[in-house]
Motif scaffolding. Structure first.
Motif, mmCIF file in Angstrom:
data_model
loop_
_atom_site.group_PDB
_atom_site.id
_atom_site.type_symbol
_atom_site.label_atom_id
_atom_site.label_comp_id
_atom_site.label_asym_id
_atom_site.label_seq_id
_atom_site.Cartn_x
_atom_site.Cartn_y
_atom_site.Cartn_z
ATOM 1 N N ARG A 64 -5.287 8.195 0.511
ATOM 2 C CA ARG A 64 -6.656 8.231 -0.018
ATOM 3 C C ARG A 64 -6.758 9.239 -1.153
ATOM 4 O O ARG A 64 -7.365 8.990 -2.195
ATOM 5 N N LYS A 93 -5.646 7.361 -9.013
ATOM 6 C CA LYS A 93 -5.762 5.897 -9.055
ATOM 7 C C LYS A 93 -4.470 5.209 -8.622
ATOM 8 O O LYS A 93 -4.124 4.142 -9.110
ATOM 9 N N ASN A 149 -2.795 3.208 -5.902
ATOM 10 C CA ASN A 149 -3.070 2.438 -4.694
ATOM 11 C C ASN A 149 -1.791 1.909 -4.064
ATOM 12 O O ASN A 149 -1.603 1.949 -2.882
ATOM 13 N N SER A 150 -0.933 1.370 -4.930
ATOM 14 C CA SER A 150 0.218 0.632 -4.423
ATOM 15 C C SER A 150 1.514 1.355 -4.776
ATOM 16 O O SER A 150 1.522 2.328 -5.535
ATOM 17 N N ARG A 173 -5.306 7.793 -4.222
ATOM 18 C CA ARG A 173 -6.180 6.786 -4.806
ATOM 19 C C ARG A 173 -7.325 7.461 -5.560
ATOM 20 O O ARG A 173 -7.623 7.128 -6.699
ATOM 21 N N ASP A 204 0.838 -1.205 0.000
ATOM 22 C CA ASP A 204 0.000 0.000 0.000
ATOM 23 C C ASP A 204 0.873 1.256 0.000
ATOM 24 O O ASP A 204 1.848 1.339 0.751
ATOM 25 N N ASP A 223 1.947 1.319 -8.413
ATOM 26 C CA ASP A 223 1.238 2.409 -9.107
ATOM 27 C C ASP A 223 2.014 3.714 -9.007
ATOM 28 O O ASP A 223 2.094 4.469 -9.973
#
Ligand code: ADP
Ligand code: MG
Length: 697
Positions: free
Chosen positions: A21, A28, A30-31, A24, A8, A34
């Motif tokens: 958040r 987009k 998340n990880s 995200r 995360d 990403d």
């Protein structure tokens, strides 16, 4: 080694749950994976230091090294600003802040050496720079070179997440996790194309040591992205051909031969022959045909589709052709009946307005097999429509049909029919290879002989009188005219009003002619009625919105005036223009615009006046607007918001990726060789089942 897709992003130092958040929701991300794949969209030059004495008005953002002499505040309240006088020994400039004044005043000290990065601006002979990035010299030295600018959103900016913030998070992530970045491409491909390894590519794209390394890094990441996209498409289509066996149509029989040798009203063009050959070999291959037939308006797709249908009929099955509008269906029906009646082909038309008695008749003939070809609108996919044995489905202007509608046609038979999709929207090859990678593509790239290209002219508001006179001359010799208004979708009422005003104006300008008006908000029956008046020459001028883009075929119409043409996309203008030039006589398309338009806009319109080649126009459109805007791509189910590759400009890479995917699948169809071991897991991670390609035909 951890799987970075599962780590995360909140655990990166400095991120934490609430900014995670934000990342995200806004990007987009998340990880950690990403985050590392959130690439800069451009780069700025942090290599050189520029002396203030060398400043000029046209400079982009540059670096300056020097010291603040003093800080003063000016103005009051909301208009307060902080001004720092800055010198580098060659000159002085004012550095201005309008926000965060207190914090900045406390952060920067007169006398300390800083490197500033910003855009020099000149006011009354003085240089100034507003809100530059400010670094201590050591910090600036440490990150010299090209620096990435990361895409952000307004909300992120408001929450004080800047490009610099992202940069720092990425640096932290790289420091901790660089050794967990796994190679994603087979070694053989890496060595064949001398690609940069993935870990280096990711490092360089965030921290380019120099321009050359950056280009290599980007190339590699683009290739990877396109490679997996092609892999997805190929696996999807080979899965389909394995699970769907095609029906074999080996026979070229009486209908086809009779038509070809006796009734065909003209010799086929070379392109039509080639496409016919491709279709014949599909139908005789035992595989299910899924072919996209592209051809500019007027290139002669109908007769090709008709001959494909004859092969289906010769092999004892039925055929069906579906069009998006009632008018288009009716026109197909009439064209096909002209071709088919002399050789005894039974063709019927089914639309929403077909009467009950007629429908019952059609149902009966469909069931007993005496109906060869059913032409229709959406009505043909209703459940009650049952064929005895449907062998071939032709879908015209496919982008007007949703995926689900096509799925229903598909399901009409125990054994799925062959599918031919026809479109007059020229789709550039690189895009077609991706959007329709699972369809075979045929192109009719040649017009029947003897066509006169449409003359396209650019005219300005102040030349309206002479434009009206030109239209009048065409009307006087018995031709018809279209006058098209753009839709400004923001406000339908305004649109409608400007259309109605246009309509009144045209009626006043041409009191001796009948004028009809059509637009998308009309009831279909009323629209059909107006269009029919025009088709039957009872009306001479049609004032319309883009609803006429598809499906009006009035060869006698020889002139089209497009109002506010600067508001239309190139491909749309091309589609519109295709409504004229359908007969043997010279036709005209007049693009109206204001005198004052942006030079980009003028270039676009001038391209329209210089060519009628739909593919050239589509390529240009794709380059200017990007693939997301091309009509129909939204339905394709293929993610076009690629991270780094660009379908418009990376055509060569698309081609290479496609070839490599084909090579690999040929040698290792199940991807079970150890060298290809990473492919399926990566693919599954890149395209989770929810983002599956849901296309049917
Ligand atoms: P589209 O591809 O736009 O559907 P059509 O199939 O409607 O084009 O063909 C346009 C016109 O050209 C029709 O009137 C058709 O009869 C004619 N046509 C088609 N093929 C040829 C050809 N090989 N030679 C001459 N005319 C042709
Ligand atoms: Mg057509």
């Amino acid at each position: 080694m951890p799987d970075l897709r599962k780590v995360d992003v909140q655990f990166i130092k400095g991120v934490g749950p609430s900014r995670a958040r934000l990342l995200r929701e806004e990007l987009k991300i998340n990880s950690v994976y990403d985050l590392l794949h959130h690439f800069p969209s451009q780069y700025v030059d942090r290599q050189h230091i520029y002396p203030i004495s060398s400043f000029s008005g046209e400079m982009p953002s540059v670096q300056v090294r020097g010291r603040f002499l003093n800080f003063t505040t000016a103005g009051e309240g909301a208009k307060m600003r902080l001004v720092g006088l800055f010198t580098d020994g060659t000159g002085t400039m004012e550095v201005v802040w309008f926000r965060r004044i207190k914090a900045i005043r406390e952060a920067y000290l007169p006398g300390t050496e800083y490197v500033l990065f910003g855009k020099p601006q000149e006011f009354n002979g003085h240089w100034s720079m507003a809100h530059p990035e400010v670094d201590k010299t050591e910090t600036a030295e440490a990150s010299r070179g090209l620096r990435g600018v990361y895409p952000l959103t307004e909300r992120l900016r408001n929450c004080s997440v800047s490009s610099r913030t992202i940069f720092q998070w990425v640096q932290t992530a790289l420091n901790v996790y660089a050794s967990s970045i796994h190679e994603t491409l087979p070694a053989e491909i890496i060595s064949r194309y001398r690609l940069v390894e993935v870990a280096d590519a990711i490092r360089w794209v965030h921290n380019p040591p120099d321009n050359n390394s950056l280009q290599h890094a980007r190339e590699r990441l683009k290739f990877e992205e396109l490679f997996y996209l092609q892999l997805k498409i190929h696996l999807y289509s080979s899965h389909r051909s394995a699970s769907v066996s095609g029906r074999l149509f080996p026979r070229i029989g009486l209908f086809f031969n009779g038509f070809y040798s006796q009734t065909l009203p003209f010799p086929l063009t070379g392109a039509q022959k080639r496409v016919m050959h491709e279709i014949r070999s599909d139908l005789g291959s035992g595989r299910q045909m899924n072919r996209l037939l592209q051809g500019d308006v007027g290139s002669g797709k109908t007769v090709v589709a008709f001959m494909a249908m004859l092969i289906a009929i010769d092999n004892g099955t039925q055929a069906c052709i579906m069009a998006p509008t009632e008018i288009l269906a009716t026109q197909h029906y009439e064209a096909l009946r002209n071709l088919g009646a002399p050789i005894g082909i039974n063709i019927r038309l089914l639309t929403g307005s077909t009467r009950k008695k007629e429908r019952d008749d059609i149902d009966r003939q469909l069931a007993d097999g005496s109906l060869h070809i059913l032409v229709g609108t959406h009505a043909v996919i209703e459940d009650r429509v049952k064929f005895r044995d449907l062998g071939l489905v032709v879908i015209d202007e496919q982008h007007r049909f949703g995926v689900m509608q096509r799925a229903r046609l598909w399901g009409k038979n125990l054994r799925p029919p062959h599918v031919l999709v026809m479109t007059a929207t020229p789709i550039p090859r690189t895009l077609a290879m991706t959007l329709y990678g699972d369809l075979d593509v045929s192109v009719i790239d040649e017009l029947p002989p003897g066509r006169k290209p449409i003359a396209t002219l650019l005219r300005y508001e102040d030349q309206r009188m002479s434009v009206l006179q030109a239209v009048g001359r065409q009307l006087a010799i018995g031709r018809q005219a279209y006058i098209v208004f753009p839709l400004i979708q923001e406000n339908e009422k305004v649109d409608l009003r400007s259309l109605e005003e246009g309509y009144d104006f045209v009626r006043e300008a041409f009191p001796n002619y009948n004028v009809v008006m059509v637009h998308g908000r009309m009831k279909p029956a009323e629209k059909d009625h107006q269009m029919r008046l025009f088709a039957e020459k009872k009306a001479h001028i049609m004032v319309a919105t883009t609803v006429i883009e598809v499906g009006v075929n009035v060869p006698n119409a020889s002139v089209m005036v497009i109002e506010n043409s600067e508001r239309f996309g190139l491909s749309q203008l091309h589609q519109l223009r295709g409504r004229v030039g359908r007969g043997a006589d010279q036709s005209y398309c007049i693009l109206m615009t204001k005198r004052k338009i942006a030079s980009e806009t003028r270039k676009r319109l001038e391209l329209m006046t210089s060519t009628t080649d739909g593919f050239l126009i589509a390529e240009a459109d794709l380059k200017m607007r990007g693939p997301g805007d091309i009509e129909g791509t939204m339905q394709s189910g293929i993610p076009l918001d690629l991270h780094i590759a660009n379908l418009a400009t990376d055509g060569q890479l698309v081609q290479t990726a496609r070839t490599e995917v084909q090579n690999i699948l040929e040698k290792d169809p199940t991807l079970s060789l150890p060298a290809n071991g990473m492919l399926l897991p990566n693919l599954a991670a890149l395209f989770p089942p929810t983002a599956d390609l849901s296309r049917i035909s």
